[in-house]
Motif scaffolding. Sequence first.
Motif, PDB file in Angstrom:
ATOM      1  N   VAL A 100       0.884  10.291 -10.876  1.00  0.00           N
ATOM      2  CA  VAL A 100      -0.427  10.862 -11.168  1.00  0.00           C
ATOM      3  C   VAL A 100      -0.611  12.150 -10.369  1.00  0.00           C
ATOM      4  N   GLY A 101      -0.879  12.012  -9.063  1.00  0.00           N
ATOM      5  CA  GLY A 101      -1.016  13.184  -8.190  1.00  0.00           C
ATOM      6  C   GLY A 101      -2.091  14.150  -8.650  1.00  0.00           C
ATOM      7  N   GLU A 102      -2.136  15.279  -7.980  1.00  0.00           N
ATOM      8  CA  GLU A 102      -3.142  16.289  -8.323  1.00  0.00           C
ATOM      9  C   GLU A 102      -2.713  17.124  -9.521  1.00  0.00           C
ATOM     10  N   GLU A 103      -1.391  17.187  -9.775  1.00  0.00           N
ATOM     11  CA  GLU A 103      -0.896  18.029 -10.869  1.00  0.00           C
ATOM     12  C   GLU A 103      -0.049  17.219 -11.853  1.00  0.00           C
ATOM     13  N   GLY A 104      -0.382  15.950 -12.007  1.00  0.00           N
ATOM     14  CA  GLY A 104       0.346  15.141 -12.971  1.00  0.00           C
ATOM     15  C   GLY A 104       1.427  14.275 -12.384  1.00  0.00           C
ATOM     16  N   GLY A 105       1.710  14.391 -11.082  1.00  0.00           N
ATOM     17  CA  GLY A 105       2.704  13.543 -10.462  1.00  0.00           C
ATOM     18  C   GLY A 105       4.079  14.193 -10.428  1.00  0.00           C
ATOM     19  N   ARG A 144       0.816  -1.219   0.000  1.00  0.00           N
ATOM     20  CA  ARG A 144       0.000   0.000   0.000  1.00  0.00           C
ATOM     21  C   ARG A 144       0.846   1.264   0.000  1.00  0.00           C
ATOM     22  N   ALA A 145       1.925   1.284   0.781  1.00  0.00           N
ATOM     23  CA  ALA A 145       2.781   2.467   0.820  1.00  0.00           C
ATOM     24  C   ALA A 145       3.423   2.713  -0.542  1.00  0.00           C
ATOM     25  N   TRP A 146       3.853   1.649  -1.188  1.00  0.00           N
ATOM     26  CA  TRP A 146       4.438   1.757  -2.527  1.00  0.00           C
ATOM     27  C   TRP A 146       3.417   2.316  -3.521  1.00  0.00           C
ATOM     28  N   ALA A 147       2.191   1.795  -3.479  1.00  0.00           N
ATOM     29  CA  ALA A 147       1.156   2.252  -4.403  1.00  0.00           C
ATOM     30  C   ALA A 147       0.866   3.738  -4.213  1.00  0.00           C
ATOM     31  N   GLN A 148       0.843   4.191  -2.963  1.00  0.00           N
ATOM     32  CA  GLN A 148       0.613   5.602  -2.703  1.00  0.00           C
ATOM     33  C   GLN A 148       1.760   6.441  -3.246  1.00  0.00           C
ATOM     34  N   SER A 149       2.984   5.948  -3.054  1.00  0.00           N
ATOM     35  CA  SER A 149       4.155   6.650  -3.575  1.00  0.00           C
ATOM     36  C   SER A 149       4.120   6.716  -5.101  1.00  0.00           C
ATOM     37  N   MET A 150       3.736   5.616  -5.740  1.00  0.00           N
ATOM     38  CA  MET A 150       3.633   5.598  -7.198  1.00  0.00           C
ATOM     39  C   MET A 150       2.567   6.578  -7.682  1.00  0.00           C
ATOM     40  N   TYR A 151       1.447   6.631  -6.963  1.00  0.00           N
ATOM     41  CA  TYR A 151       0.377   7.560  -7.347  1.00  0.00           C
ATOM     42  C   TYR A 151       0.874   9.000  -7.253  1.00  0.00           C
ATOM     43  N   GLU A 152       1.518   9.324  -6.145  1.00  0.00           N
ATOM     44  CA  GLU A 152       2.004  10.696  -5.967  1.00  0.00           C
ATOM     45  C   GLU A 152       3.071  11.060  -6.993  1.00  0.00           C
ATOM     46  N   GLY A 153       3.880  10.075  -7.368  1.00  0.00           N
ATOM     47  CA  GLY A 153       4.944  10.354  -8.320  1.00  0.00           C
ATOM     48  C   GLY A 153       4.488  10.389  -9.759  1.00  0.00           C
TER      49      GLY A 153
END
Length: 267
Positions: free
Chosen positions: A143-148, A132-141
Amino acid sequence: MATLRVNGIDVHVQRMGGPGDVPRPVVVLIHGMLIDSLASYYFSLAPQLAEDGMDVVMYDLRGHGKTSRPPTGYRMEDFVRDLDALLDALAVNRPVHLVGNSFGGAIAYAMAAAHPERVASVIAIEAEPPGRAWAQSMYEGLVGEEGGLVVREVKEWLRENPGERNARPFRAAGRVLDETALAQEIPLSSLLDDDLSAIRCPVFAVFGGASKLAAQTGMLEASLARCRTVVLPGLGHSVLVEATKETYALVRDWLLGQEALALREAR
């Protein structure tokens, strides 16, 4: 150098110190994401490992280097299927040692969980198990709110350095991001349970002391029955580049130790 048809794509593979009369330990080197390719190992660990008696396999991940770049198929389970099929295509029928750098380490962990019979050990360099921590990190890197964060850094670098000779890895990363669904699909990957119980092989994790990933050491040692961690002081995420000789020595010693242990247990 070869291209093999694997899991529906053409995978670029290089092998050093391949099989001979005497069986050699098979070591599969898995590179990182976006700006990386098998070249990072070709110019660091691979030649010396082969010279020291290892059967070394390097390959470009899907979407990277000289491997096919399909528009979709970038969840962790796709990368695991690629590796499993690659071992079949290479007729590797003994457990292999997986050395994964960054995202490649996450693939190594996932492969060990999905196909424990094929993995002798995992060496994870600046990597995190795909939980789960990895998936959150991947999302932030990605995708994120501004493209990652990672996506923005790659695209900003390309805008600011259009004529740089060393821009090739960043241009390649830009093409992967523009032409594929990698950024959107990786955070949607199937994940390992937080207790990492599916990973039963020995694990050796190497971190840079200045990297945020080094905080995993306690968790890994508590969750995995056979785990060793090493933190290299003062280094960041680019351990493989910043301390190639030291990393090589650690990897070599671990591999030789695991092979010696396997021989003793087989007697």
